[in-house]
Design an enzyme around this catalytic site. Structure first.
Site, short mmCIF file in Angstrom:
data_model
loop_
_atom_site.label_atom_id
_atom_site.label_comp_id
_atom_site.label_asym_id
_atom_site.label_seq_id
_atom_site.Cartn_x
_atom_site.Cartn_y
_atom_site.Cartn_z
N LYS A 13 0.80 -1.34 -0.03
CA LYS A 13 -0.04 -0.08 -0.05
C LYS A 13 0.88 1.11 0.06
O LYS A 13 1.95 1.29 0.58
CB LYS A 13 -0.92 0.10 1.26
N LYS A 192 4.74 8.62 1.08
CA LYS A 192 4.83 7.88 -0.58
C LYS A 192 6.36 7.26 -0.24
O LYS A 192 7.46 7.79 0.19
CB LYS A 192 4.90 8.98 -1.40
N SER A 193 6.35 6.40 -1.22
CA SER A 193 7.82 5.93 -1.39
C SER A 193 8.55 5.31 -0.24
O SER A 193 9.69 5.27 -0.24
CB SER A 193 8.56 6.68 -2.31
N ARG A 194 7.82 4.65 0.83
CA ARG A 194 8.34 4.40 2.04
C ARG A 194 9.37 5.52 2.62
O ARG A 194 10.12 5.26 3.59
CB ARG A 194 9.07 3.12 1.67
N LEU A 195 9.09 6.84 2.26
CA LEU A 195 9.95 7.68 2.94
C LEU A 195 8.86 8.27 4.05
O LEU A 195 8.46 9.61 4.11
CB LEU A 195 10.26 8.84 2.13
#
Ligand SMILES: Cc1cc2nc3c(=O)[nH]c(=O)nc-3n(C[C@H](O)[C@H](O)[C@H](O)COP(=O)(O)O)c2cc1C
Length: 215
Positions: A13, A192-195
């Site tokens: 997700k 977003k983007s695991r950041l």
């Protein structure tokens, strides 16, 4: 194995709902928590006061379970339980514990660590008295964390204590509150983007130091 097992690693997700910045967060972690809990309630998160409690036994084995937050203020974070339960025994041997809220709908996690103490008898009495009758009887009926031969034991215990105490069960001596006095908080906001955003607050000389942790 089911398809679920085959495809579980594909479940992903992207977290995009909000952000948490140094500028927009409160300097006091309790205020930050109060704001996020208020938003979790407003956002109709199911059981927003459900939190995972981690304790560690004297053999250094950790264990977790869910409990309900029943109070919070500058003194700490309160829940109620059976003092003779596994968690109660573990806290008697090692008072350090960790709590975690996961508000899925808001893509938020709060982690809290600190030392745990019992609430006063007066506080426990007051909260016990506020519980519905079946919950008050349940506190007597369930030898929490013990092995029992079957469900019928609970039903029989509940009937026995209902007959004994009628409408006025007193607080069982083995039942009451705990308060975790935080010395560290973490607030996680999925990005977003695991950041993701992570702000940690730790006590330093009586003052809260706010730092960003890598996600
Ligand atoms: C949503 C939810 C809320 C719970 N709230 C409490 C609670 O406030 N106090 C409690 O003793 N157990 C509560 N439980 C049950 C605990 O998760 C756990 O089964 C029980 O406390 C025994 O844990 P222990 O054997 O590790 O001591 C709750 C369970 C769920 C799923």
């Amino acid at each position: 194995m089911s398809d679920t097992a085959k495809h579980i690693a594909d479940l992903r997700k992207s977290y995009e709902k909000a952000e948490l910045s140094e500028e927009a967060s409160h300097a006091d972690p309790l205020r930050q928590f109060d704001q996020w809990l208020t938003e979790a309630i407003a956002g109709a998160v199911p059981e927003p006061n459900a939190m995972t409690l981690a304790t560690v036994a004297s053999n250094l084995r950790p264990s977790t379970r869910v409990v309900l937050l029943k109070g919070y203020d500058a003194r700490g974070i309160v829940w109620y339980t059976n003092y003779d339960s596994r968690k109660g025994r573990e806290l008697a041997g090692n008072p350090y514990a960790a709590l975690q809220f996961h508000w899925v709908e808001l893509e938020r996690v709060v982690r809290i660590e600190g030392r745990v103490e019992r609430t006063t008898a007066e506080e426990s009495d007051a909260y016990f008295a506020s519980r519905p009758l079946d919950s008050r009887i349940g506190a007597w009926a369930s030898p929490q964390s013990e092995v029992i031969p079957g469900r019928s034991v609970l039903v029989a215990n509940a009937a026995k204590y209902s007959a004994q105490f009628l409408l006025q069960p007193p607080r069982p001596p083995h039942w009451g509150g705990y308060r975790l006095v935080p010395d560290e908080w973490q607030f996680w906001q999925g990005r977003k983007s695991r950041l993701h955003d992570r702000l940690r607050y730790r006590l330093d000389g009586g003052a809260w130091v706010r730092e960003r942790l890598a996600p």
